[in-house]
Design a protein around this motif. Structure first.
Motif, PDB file in Angstrom:
ATOM      1  N   ASN A 288      16.379  -2.943 -86.213  1.00 19.12           N
ATOM      2  CA  ASN A 288      15.792  -1.646 -85.859  1.00 19.12           C
ATOM      3  C   ASN A 288      14.307  -1.611 -86.196  1.00 19.12           C
ATOM      4  OD1 ASN A 288      17.980  -0.231 -84.715  1.00 19.12           O
ATOM      5  ND2 ASN A 288      18.831   0.191 -86.745  1.00 19.12           N
ATOM      6  N   LYS A 289      13.939  -2.164 -87.352  1.00 12.05           N
ATOM      7  CA  LYS A 289      12.520  -2.244 -87.713  1.00 12.05           C
ATOM      8  C   LYS A 289      11.759  -3.107 -86.713  1.00 12.05           C
ATOM      9  CE  LYS A 289      13.055  -1.578 -92.708  1.00 12.05           C
ATOM     10  NZ  LYS A 289      12.885  -2.192 -94.051  1.00 12.05           N
ATOM     11  N   LEU A 290      12.402  -4.210 -86.320  1.00  9.74           N
ATOM     12  CA  LEU A 290      11.769  -5.099 -85.351  1.00  9.74           C
ATOM     13  C   LEU A 290      11.612  -4.399 -84.010  1.00  9.74           C
ATOM     14  CD1 LEU A 290      10.718  -7.974 -84.854  1.00  9.74           C
ATOM     15  CD2 LEU A 290      13.045  -8.627 -84.233  1.00  9.74           C
ATOM     16  N   ASN A 291      12.574  -3.596 -83.639  1.00 14.48           N
ATOM     17  CA  ASN A 291      12.496  -2.835 -82.399  1.00 14.48           C
ATOM     18  C   ASN A 291      11.297  -1.895 -82.404  1.00 14.48           C
ATOM     19  OD1 ASN A 291      14.198  -3.417 -80.310  1.00 14.48           O
ATOM     20  ND2 ASN A 291      15.788  -1.960 -80.867  1.00 14.48           N
ATOM     21  N   LYS A 292      11.097  -1.196 -83.512  1.00 17.62           N
ATOM     22  CA  LYS A 292       9.990  -0.241 -83.604  1.00 17.62           C
ATOM     23  C   LYS A 292       8.649  -0.943 -83.505  1.00 17.62           C
ATOM     24  CE  LYS A 292      12.583   3.129 -86.352  1.00 17.62           C
ATOM     25  NZ  LYS A 292      12.690   3.842 -87.657  1.00 17.62           N
ATOM     26  N   SER A 293       8.544  -2.101 -84.173  1.00 18.44           N
ATOM     27  CA  SER A 293       7.279  -2.831 -84.109  1.00 18.44           C
ATOM     28  C   SER A 293       7.015  -3.364 -82.708  1.00 18.44           C
ATOM     29  CB  SER A 293       7.289  -3.980 -85.118  1.00 18.44           C
ATOM     30  OG  SER A 293       8.278  -4.933 -84.777  1.00 18.44           O
ATOM     31  N   VAL A 294       8.074  -3.770 -82.015  1.00 18.51           N
ATOM     32  CA  VAL A 294       7.913  -4.260 -80.645  1.00 18.51           C
ATOM     33  C   VAL A 294       7.519  -3.124 -79.714  1.00 18.51           C
ATOM     34  CG1 VAL A 294       9.168  -5.226 -78.672  1.00 18.51           C
ATOM     35  CG2 VAL A 294       9.450  -6.243 -80.927  1.00 18.51           C
ATOM     36  N   GLU A 295       8.110  -1.933 -79.917  1.00 18.16           N
ATOM     37  CA  GLU A 295       7.761  -0.787 -79.089  1.00 18.16           C
ATOM     38  C   GLU A 295       6.291  -0.406 -79.262  1.00 18.16           C
ATOM     39  OE1 GLU A 295      10.417   2.323 -80.082  1.00 18.16           O
ATOM     40  OE2 GLU A 295      12.162   1.398 -79.093  1.00 18.16           O
ATOM     41  N   LEU A 296       5.791  -0.511 -80.490  1.00 20.29           N
ATOM     42  CA  LEU A 296       4.381  -0.199 -80.731  1.00 20.29           C
ATOM     43  C   LEU A 296       3.464  -1.171 -80.007  1.00 20.29           C
ATOM     44  CD1 LEU A 296       4.458   0.686 -84.554  1.00 20.29           C
ATOM     45  CD2 LEU A 296       4.258   2.271 -82.606  1.00 20.29           C
ATOM     46  N   GLN A 297       3.940  -2.405 -79.819  1.00 22.16           N
ATOM     47  CA  GLN A 297       3.153  -3.414 -79.130  1.00 22.16           C
ATOM     48  C   GLN A 297       3.388  -3.393 -77.624  1.00 22.16           C
ATOM     49  OE1 GLN A 297       4.088  -7.132 -81.009  1.00 22.16           O
ATOM     50  NE2 GLN A 297       3.696  -6.335 -83.057  1.00 22.16           N
ATOM     51  N   GLY A 298       4.306  -2.518 -77.168  1.00 17.37           N
ATOM     52  CA  GLY A 298       4.565  -2.407 -75.729  1.00 17.37           C
ATOM     53  C   GLY A 298       5.408  -3.521 -75.169  1.00 17.37           C
ATOM     54  N   GLY A 299       6.218  -4.154 -75.970  1.00 14.77           N
ATOM     55  CA  GLY A 299       7.057  -5.263 -75.492  1.00 14.77           C
ATOM     56  C   GLY A 299       8.386  -4.768 -74.961  1.00 14.77           C
ATOM     57  N   LEU A 300       8.464  -4.507 -73.642  1.00  7.86           N
ATOM     58  CA  LEU A 300       9.681  -3.965 -73.050  1.00  7.86           C
ATOM     59  C   LEU A 300      10.808  -4.969 -73.025  1.00  7.86           C
ATOM     60  CD1 LEU A 300      11.103  -1.660 -71.578  1.00  7.86           C
ATOM     61  CD2 LEU A 300      10.153  -2.525 -69.426  1.00  7.86           C
ATOM     62  N   SER A 301      10.519  -6.221 -72.621  1.00 11.80           N
ATOM     63  CA  SER A 301      11.579  -7.220 -72.499  1.00 11.80           C
ATOM     64  C   SER A 301      12.172  -7.556 -73.862  1.00 11.80           C
ATOM     65  CB  SER A 301      11.033  -8.495 -71.832  1.00 11.80           C
ATOM     66  OG  SER A 301       9.992  -9.044 -72.618  1.00 11.80           O
ATOM     67  N   CYS A 302      11.299  -7.649 -74.878  1.00 12.18           N
ATOM     68  CA  CYS A 302      11.804  -7.941 -76.217  1.00 12.18           C
ATOM     69  C   CYS A 302      12.644  -6.793 -76.747  1.00 12.18           C
ATOM     70  CB  CYS A 302      10.633  -8.220 -77.164  1.00 12.18           C
ATOM     71  SG  CYS A 302       9.712  -9.717 -76.779  1.00 12.18           S
ATOM     72  N   ARG A 303      12.216  -5.562 -76.433  1.00 12.87           N
ATOM     73  CA  ARG A 303      12.984  -4.412 -76.881  1.00 12.87           C
ATOM     74  C   ARG A 303      14.373  -4.416 -76.257  1.00 12.87           C
ATOM     75  NH1 ARG A 303      10.587   1.237 -75.228  1.00 12.87           N
ATOM     76  NH2 ARG A 303      11.373   0.498 -73.222  1.00 12.87           N
ATOM     77  N   ARG A 304      14.451  -4.802 -74.989  1.00 11.49           N
ATOM     78  CA  ARG A 304      15.744  -4.848 -74.314  1.00 11.49           C
ATOM     79  C   ARG A 304      16.640  -5.906 -74.942  1.00 11.49           C
ATOM     80  NH1 ARG A 304      14.849  -5.366 -68.164  1.00 11.49           N
ATOM     81  NH2 ARG A 304      13.738  -3.430 -68.643  1.00 11.49           N
ATOM     82  N   GLU A 305      16.062  -7.033 -75.279  1.00 18.33           N
ATOM     83  CA  GLU A 305      16.849  -8.092 -75.907  1.00 18.33           C
ATOM     84  C   GLU A 305      17.351  -7.658 -77.278  1.00 18.33           C
ATOM     85  OE1 GLU A 305      16.310 -12.730 -77.436  1.00 18.33           O
ATOM     86  OE2 GLU A 305      14.860 -11.817 -76.068  1.00 18.33           O
TER      87      GLU A 305
END
Length: 371
Positions: free
Chosen positions: A248-265
């Motif tokens: 979940n923490k990793l998801n939030k950091s990815v969202e801040l960076q705009g990483g849609l594909s990583c967030r989906r994974e």
């Protein structure tokens, strides 16, 4: 001339299904009217029915479906992994071990219970009862401890990527050797006199003698429950809760960076971890709760059906495990479809991703380094 009393007519015996041969013998109790010895033995050894016949039939049908799915799913997982040596990575060795133990649960546990429930009693003898209790206990513990190892290694990959605890083939094999040996100890000791195996619940399957009231049995059940159930369950809960928190923490950091594909994974990986936790609780929590209750209050009377259901829930784990831990991985799915289609299936590139701990590990390292 003294005439001997007339023995009971065979037609009369067969026309009275609710009267035992011993009852007829008592009504004509003379030395001349005693039935043959084999018939007496048969009347004495027939197990009493403590469950409605339709109940046994329903259990037999459900366990038949469970047996078919368990044997097919785990045999397929083993065949796919052995046919594709590239799949035999260190983490996947745990899944192979899990498939082997689950297959043996299906063959030694679910299959036997299907037959005995169809018959309405455990009719294949005491030796078979002891063997079934040993086999189900042993391979069930191996599956549970393998799931514990798998949870711990995933915890190391996701939550401690810089700890240097890299999973190697040697480490995987050593861990599995310890698991199989540790579980063998707890499965063999009842054969040597520390506790015992016997019929359980509705008397169509065999397990540890949970109902035996003696200090010898009680001491075994205390240690068995603590080391073989409560400790593994606690490790699995802790590891997967930490994994979910880190992801979940990793998801939030990815969202801040705009990483849609990583967030989906990551979202898919989180869903898979939740599925693992839910399936684990459905299969093993009732059995663990029953063992704790028996240890805490050994004098508590548990109805046969209530004592039986947790064992049947635990026997369903071989159905879920291959689906969650094997078929949820795209690489495994492609290899499975190739085997099922006799090598006519051609994998296609897909945007759909599966749980990939290696990629999570790399992104976790990057996130920690930025922090």
């Amino acid at each position: 001339m003294i005439r001997s009393p007339t023995p009971p007519c065979p037609e009369l015996i067969h026309s009275l299904p609710h009267r035992s041969i011993v009852d007829i013998m008592d009504s004509n109790s003379t030395p001349w009217s005693s039935p043959p010895a084999p018939l007496q033995a048969e009347a004495v050894t027939v197990a009493p029915t403590i469950f409605p016949r339709v109940g046994y039939s329903i259990l037999s049908f459900l366990m038949f479906i469970n047996t078919v799915l368990s044997v097919f799913n785990n045999s397929l997982a083993i065949a796919v992994m052995l046919k594709n040596p590239s799949l035999l990575q260190p983490i996947n060795i745990f899944i192979l071990s899990l498939a082997v133990s689950d297959l043996m649960i299906g063959l030694c546990g679910s299959l036997v219970v299907t037959i005995t429930n169809y018959h309405g009693s455990f009719f294949i003898g005491h030796t078979a009862c002891v063997f079934q209790g040993f086999a189900v206990n042993y391979f069930g513990l191996v599956s549970l401890c393998t799931l514990t190892l798998l949870a711990y290694e995933r915890y190391n990959v996701v939550c401690k990527p810089r700890a240097g605890l890299k999973l190697t083939m040697r480490r995987s094999i050593i861990g599995l050797l310890f698991v199989w040996t540790f579980c063998l100890f707890w499965a063999v000791t009842p054969l040597l006199g520390w506790s015992s195996y016997g019929p359980e619940g509705v008397q169509t399957s065999c397990s540890l003698a949970w109902e035996e009231r003696s200090w010898n049995n009680y001491s075994y059940l205390i240690l068995y429950t603590l080391l073989c159930f409560i400790f593994p369950v606690g490790v699995i809960i802790y590891c997967y809760c930490k994994v979910l928190t880190s992801m979940n923490k990793l998801n939030k950091s990815v969202e801040l960076q705009g990483g849609l594909s990583c967030r989906r994974e990551n979202k898919h990986a989180i869903n898979m971890v939740l599925a693992m936790i839910i399936a684990f609780f459905v299969c093993w929590l009732p059995y663990t709760a029953l063992s704790v209750v028996v240890v805490v209050d050994p004098e508590l009377h548990i109805p046969p059906l209530v004592a039986t259901m947790p064992m049947y829930f635990a026997k369903t784990s071989p159905v879920y495990n291959p689906i969650i831990y094997f078929l949820s991985n795209k690489q495994f799915r492609d290899a499975t479809l190739e085997v099922l289609s006799c090598s006519r299936y051609i994998p296609h590139a897909s945007s759909r991703v599966s749980i990939n701990m290696r990629s999570l590990n790399r992104r976790s390292v990057n996130t920690h380094s930025k922090d």
